[in-house]
Design an enzyme around this catalytic site. Sequence first.
Site, short mmCIF file in Angstrom:
data_model
loop_
_atom_site.label_atom_id
_atom_site.label_comp_id
_atom_site.label_asym_id
_atom_site.label_seq_id
_atom_site.Cartn_x
_atom_site.Cartn_y
_atom_site.Cartn_z
N HIS A 48 49.14 -73.48 19.87
CA HIS A 48 48.02 -74.26 19.35
C HIS A 48 48.06 -75.71 19.85
O HIS A 48 47.07 -76.42 19.77
CB HIS A 48 48.03 -74.26 17.82
CG HIS A 48 47.79 -72.90 17.24
ND1 HIS A 48 46.59 -72.24 17.35
CD2 HIS A 48 48.60 -72.07 16.55
CE1 HIS A 48 46.67 -71.06 16.76
NE2 HIS A 48 47.88 -70.93 16.26
N GLU A 153 52.49 -61.13 12.49
CA GLU A 153 51.44 -61.90 11.81
C GLU A 153 50.08 -61.21 11.89
O GLU A 153 49.05 -61.88 11.93
CB GLU A 153 51.37 -63.33 12.36
CG GLU A 153 51.29 -63.46 13.86
CD GLU A 153 51.41 -64.90 14.36
OE1 GLU A 153 51.51 -65.85 13.56
OE2 GLU A 153 51.39 -65.07 15.59
N ASP A 179 48.36 -66.56 9.88
CA ASP A 179 47.70 -65.50 10.64
C ASP A 179 47.74 -64.17 9.89
O ASP A 179 46.77 -63.42 9.91
CB ASP A 179 48.36 -65.34 12.01
CG ASP A 179 47.76 -66.31 13.03
OD1 ASP A 179 46.53 -66.40 13.10
OD2 ASP A 179 48.54 -66.99 13.71
C1 3PY Z 1 51.28 -68.69 11.08
O1 3PY Z 1 51.46 -68.97 9.89
O2 3PY Z 1 50.41 -67.91 11.49
C2 3PY Z 1 52.12 -69.30 12.10
O3 3PY Z 1 52.08 -68.91 13.24
C3 3PY Z 1 53.00 -70.43 11.67
O4 3PY Z 1 53.14 -71.37 12.64
MG MG Z 2 50.45 -67.74 13.71
#
Ligand code: 3PY
Ligand code: MG
Length: 262
Positions: A48, A153, A179
């Site tokens: 990011h 995630e 995510d």
């Molecule tokens: C998330 O919480 O999706 C992450 O990748 C943390 O950096």
């Molecule tokens: Mg993430």
Amino acid sequence: MFYNKLKAQLQADLKETALSVFVGFPSTQMVEMVAYNGFDVVVIDNEHGMLSDENVEHMIIAAENAGVTPLVRVVSSDPAHILKAMDRGAHGVHVPQVDDKEQAMQVVKAVKYPPIGKRGAAFSMRAAKYGTEPIAEYLAHANTQSLVCIHIESEKAMENLEEILSVEGIDMVFIGPTDLSVSLGYGGSIDHPDVLKSIDEIYQLATERGVKVGIHTKSKEGARQREEWGADYVSLTVTSLLNEAFKDYITGVKEKKIKQNH
Ligand code: 3PY
Ligand code: MG
């Protein structure tokens, strides 16, 4: 050649949670501050973050100088992205959005040189000290010291969790709660019971299989809670820390002024 302090810490099973900070803007100074304040790891965030390859390399140099382990969060599991970070001298990678076994295997192969993996070799890069290291020693050393951390995630990763965890060479799975919550349909509510249930499942299965678990948080309280859950590694974003400190300062100063005016 580099020595991966985080990897040693995880392998030593110290029962002490390693702490890291994600930095997503180009600042060698911020990397030094992270180190001097006692964190174990800096994650140079190129998923990011707004970083060029040059920024990434400079931040890795700053981290090594200051004695904190530099990991790079790469844009994706594409081997080309992983190679760029490893050639700069990253001690390992955080790879986002790993959804299945094939992708996890691809990540391990991208981080490791043959015979384990398929990492492309160029000894003129910083990682190999620009070709000044004996090649055979460098290759073996890079393979033992490099750290593979994959993000779990997404709903898809949850469906494939057992298979992903069976992949040889993964040092740590990292739970990205933001995510994960979005993917599960809870739009950023990281404490929703269904999100917590998935997090718990990741802990259970990874622990059973001897894979270390890392997780992201937003605050000191969150970090303590995740330590209690048994996290081996807890991270947060530098902006969370700074926003908290700014807010605390502003409200503290204003409260004092209000009290004095009464
Ligand atoms: C998330 O919480 O999706 C992450 O990748 C943390 O950096
Ligand atoms: Mg993430």
